[in-house]
Design a protein around this motif. Structure first.
Motif, short mmCIF file in Angstrom:
data_model
loop_
_atom_site.label_atom_id
_atom_site.label_comp_id
_atom_site.label_asym_id
_atom_site.label_seq_id
_atom_site.Cartn_x
_atom_site.Cartn_y
_atom_site.Cartn_z
N GLY A 55 1.00 -0.64 0.15
CA GLY A 55 -0.06 0.15 -0.10
C GLY A 55 0.92 1.13 -0.36
N PRO A 56 0.42 2.46 0.45
CA PRO A 56 0.95 3.11 0.48
C PRO A 56 2.20 3.14 1.37
CG PRO A 56 -0.53 3.39 2.47
CD PRO A 56 -0.75 2.53 1.35
N LEU A 57 4.15 3.74 0.64
CA LEU A 57 5.24 3.66 1.32
C LEU A 57 6.29 4.35 1.59
CD1 LEU A 57 7.05 -0.27 1.04
CD2 LEU A 57 8.36 2.37 -0.10
N HIS A 58 6.89 5.19 2.45
CA HIS A 58 7.94 5.80 2.30
C HIS A 58 9.20 5.23 3.09
CE1 HIS A 58 5.10 9.74 2.17
NE2 HIS A 58 5.53 9.66 1.28
N ASP A 59 9.61 3.93 3.30
CA ASP A 59 10.97 3.70 3.58
C ASP A 59 10.70 2.10 3.58
OD1 ASP A 59 13.07 4.03 4.45
OD2 ASP A 59 13.24 3.79 6.84
N LEU A 60 12.16 1.44 2.89
CA LEU A 60 12.22 -0.20 2.83
C LEU A 60 14.11 0.08 2.50
CD1 LEU A 60 13.80 0.40 -0.41
CD2 LEU A 60 11.54 0.45 -1.32
N GLN A 71 7.16 -1.32 4.22
CA GLN A 71 5.79 -1.29 5.03
C GLN A 71 4.52 -1.91 4.21
OE1 GLN A 71 7.02 2.99 4.97
NE2 GLN A 71 4.71 2.96 5.93
N LEU A 72 3.99 -2.24 4.62
CA LEU A 72 2.48 -2.79 3.69
C LEU A 72 1.55 -2.02 3.94
CD1 LEU A 72 2.19 -7.00 4.68
CD2 LEU A 72 3.85 -5.58 2.82
N VAL A 106 3.12 5.72 10.17
CA VAL A 106 4.64 5.67 10.34
C VAL A 106 5.41 5.62 9.04
CG1 VAL A 106 6.13 3.64 10.50
CG2 VAL A 106 4.67 3.64 11.55
N HIS A 107 6.34 6.14 8.82
CA HIS A 107 7.59 7.38 7.85
C HIS A 107 8.86 6.72 7.31
CE1 HIS A 107 3.80 9.10 7.08
NE2 HIS A 107 3.51 9.91 7.03
N ALA A 108 8.86 6.37 8.62
CA ALA A 108 10.79 5.62 8.78
C ALA A 108 10.43 4.74 9.50
CB ALA A 108 11.48 7.14 8.82
N ALA A 303 5.05 7.61 -8.26
CA ALA A 303 4.91 7.71 -7.17
C ALA A 303 5.68 6.09 -6.67
CB ALA A 303 3.63 7.38 -6.26
N LEU A 304 7.27 6.57 -7.70
CA LEU A 304 8.30 5.63 -6.82
C LEU A 304 9.06 6.52 -6.01
CD1 LEU A 304 10.28 4.01 -9.01
CD2 LEU A 304 11.33 4.74 -7.05
N THR A 305 8.91 6.92 -4.76
CA THR A 305 9.19 6.93 -3.79
C THR A 305 10.56 6.90 -3.31
OG1 THR A 305 7.99 6.07 -1.71
CG2 THR A 305 7.10 8.32 -2.38
N ASN A 306 10.78 5.12 -3.33
CA ASN A 306 11.99 4.96 -2.08
C ASN A 306 12.76 3.52 -3.42
OD1 ASN A 306 9.76 5.74 0.04
ND2 ASN A 306 11.85 5.18 0.87
#
Length: 322
Positions: A55-60, A71-72, A106-108, A303-306
Motif C-alpha cells: 500500500g502506501p510506503l515511505h521507507d524500505l 511497510q504494507l 509510520v514514515h520511517a 509515486a516511486l518514492t524509495n
C-alpha cells in the motif's frame, strides 16, 4: 547509402535527446511505488526478480540476510523473506504499545545493530526502538511545531553517535535528537526567496524535506521534497552545495525523496511525482553529471518514492549512506 546512414544516425540521436539521458544497465536495486502498489527487486538487466504488493510506503531496506524490511500500509511494518515471500516479523503501530484509537502513521523505520527495530510514529510524535517481541526498548519524544499524523516526519536515521536525524516534513526542518529527546542541532530548510505553491508535481514548491544523511565530513545532505532539489549544509547551517530543479540536462526534478550516497561518492535520488517525461531514479556525480537513470512507467508509476542500490556491475554495494 552513406547519406542514408548519416540521416538515420541523426534521427536516432535526436530521438534519444528528446527522450532524455540514456538509461544504463548494471544496477541491481530495490524500489517501491505506491501508485502501482509494487515493491520489487530489479536485476542488472532491468528484469524483475521478485515483487510484492504494498500500500502506501515511505521507507524500505534490504537487510544483511537478504530479507526486506518495508511497510504494507501507513502503520504495518513487516520483514519479508523474498525466497519464500513469507512475512517473518511484523509490527502494527495502529494498535501496539498504547496506540489503540490514536491517529498514527509510520514514515520511517530502521533495523538496528542490536537487532531491535527503530520505528518513527507520526501522530504520537515519538521514536521507538522495539525488540523482536514488539516490546519498547527505548522511546524518544519528538518536537513538532505543526502536528499532523501524515506530516510530522518523513525519513529518520539513527546515527553512529546514537543520535537521531529526523526530517520533519510539516515543519520544514531537519532536527537531530540525542537519546534523551533533546534537540542538539536543527536546520530550517530555506525557501530561497520563493513563494510556496501547492501541489505534488513539477508545479509545486516548498521546503517539505524528505531525507537527510550525515556525511563523513560532518555536513548533512538533505532532499528538499517539493523544493525540487538537494542541499548540503555545514554544522553551522551554511549551504555549500546545491542541486536545483533544472540543473540536470533533459531532466526536471519534482518531489525529491530518498537519497543514497554510494561508496564512490555518486548520489542516487528519487524523483517522485515528476511525470512520465522524467526518470524516477537518477544517479549523479558531485559535478552534476548524470551517470545512470531508471525510467519505467509500466512497472512503476508517478509515486516511486524509495529505492536502495544493491549492486553495481556485479559488485555488491556495501557501506552506502542512506
Amino acid at each position: 547509402m552513406r547519406r542514408f546512414s548519416v540521416a538515420l544516425l541523426a534521427v536516432l540521436f535526436l530521438s534519444q535527446s528528446l527522450a532524455g539521458p540514456l538509461q544504463a544497465a548494471g544496477r541491481r536495486f530495490l524500489a517501491a511505488d505506491s501508485s502501482k502498489k509494487t515493491l520489487a527487486l530489479i536485476d542488472e538487466d532491468g528484469q524483475t526478480v521478485w515483487q510484492h504488493q504494498i500500500g502506501p510506503l515511505h521507507d524500505l531496506h534490504q537487510l544483511a540476510d537478504g530479507h526486506i524490511l518495508c511497510q504494507l500500509n501507513w502503520t504495518r511494518v513487516v520483514e519479508i523473506d523474498p525466497a519464500t515471500d513469507e512475512i517473518v516479523w511484523e509490527y502494527d503501530a495502529a494498535t501496539a504499545n498504547g496506540n489503540e484509537g490514536k491517529k498514527v502513521e509510520v514514515h520511517a523505520f530502521q533495523r538496528l545493530a542490536d537487532g531491535n527495530t527503530m520505528i518513527v510514529e507520526s501522530g504520537p510524535a515519538r521514536i521507538i526502538e522495539v525488540a523482536p517481541n514488539g516490546q519498547i526498548a527505548r522511546e524518544i519524544p519528538l518536537k513538532v511545531e505543526n502536528p499532523h499524523p501524515h506530516r510530522d516526519t518523513r525519513l529518520v536515521r539513527k546515527l553512529d553517535s546514537g543520535n537521531y536525524l529526523v526530517c520533519h516534513e510539516g515543519d520544514g526542518v531537519v532536527r537531530e535528537y540525542d537519546a534523551t529527546g533533546a534537540v542538539v542541532w536543527d536546520f530550517p530548510v530555506p525557501l530561497f526567496g520563493r513563494q510556496r505553491r501547492k501541489g505534488h508535481g513539477l508545479e509545486a514548491y516548498g521546503n517539505q524535506c524528505f531525507a537527510a544523511l550525515r556525511l563523513k565530513n560532518g555536513n548533512t545532505l538533505i532532499s528538499t521534497g517539493n523544493g525540487h532539489g538537494i542541499i548540503e549544509v555545514t554544522p553551522a547551517g551554511k549551504v555549500v552545495w546545491q542541486l536545483q530543479q533544472d540543473d540536470l540536462p533533459g531532466i526536471r526534478l519534482a518531489w525529491v525523496t530518498t537519497l543514497e550516497v554510494l561508496p564512490g561518492g555518486n548520489i542516487v535520488i528519487g524523483n517522485c511525482h515528476a511525470g512520465p517525461d522524467n526518470p524516477q531514479l537518477i544517479e549523479i556525480t558531485r559535478d552534476k553529471e548524470v551517470v545512470w537513470t531508471f525510467h519505467d512507467f509500466k512497472r512503476f508509476g508517478n509515486a516511486l518514492t524509495n529505492s536502495q542500490i544493491l549492486a553495481i556491475d556485479g559488485k555488491p554495494v556495501r557501506n552506502s549512506v542512506r
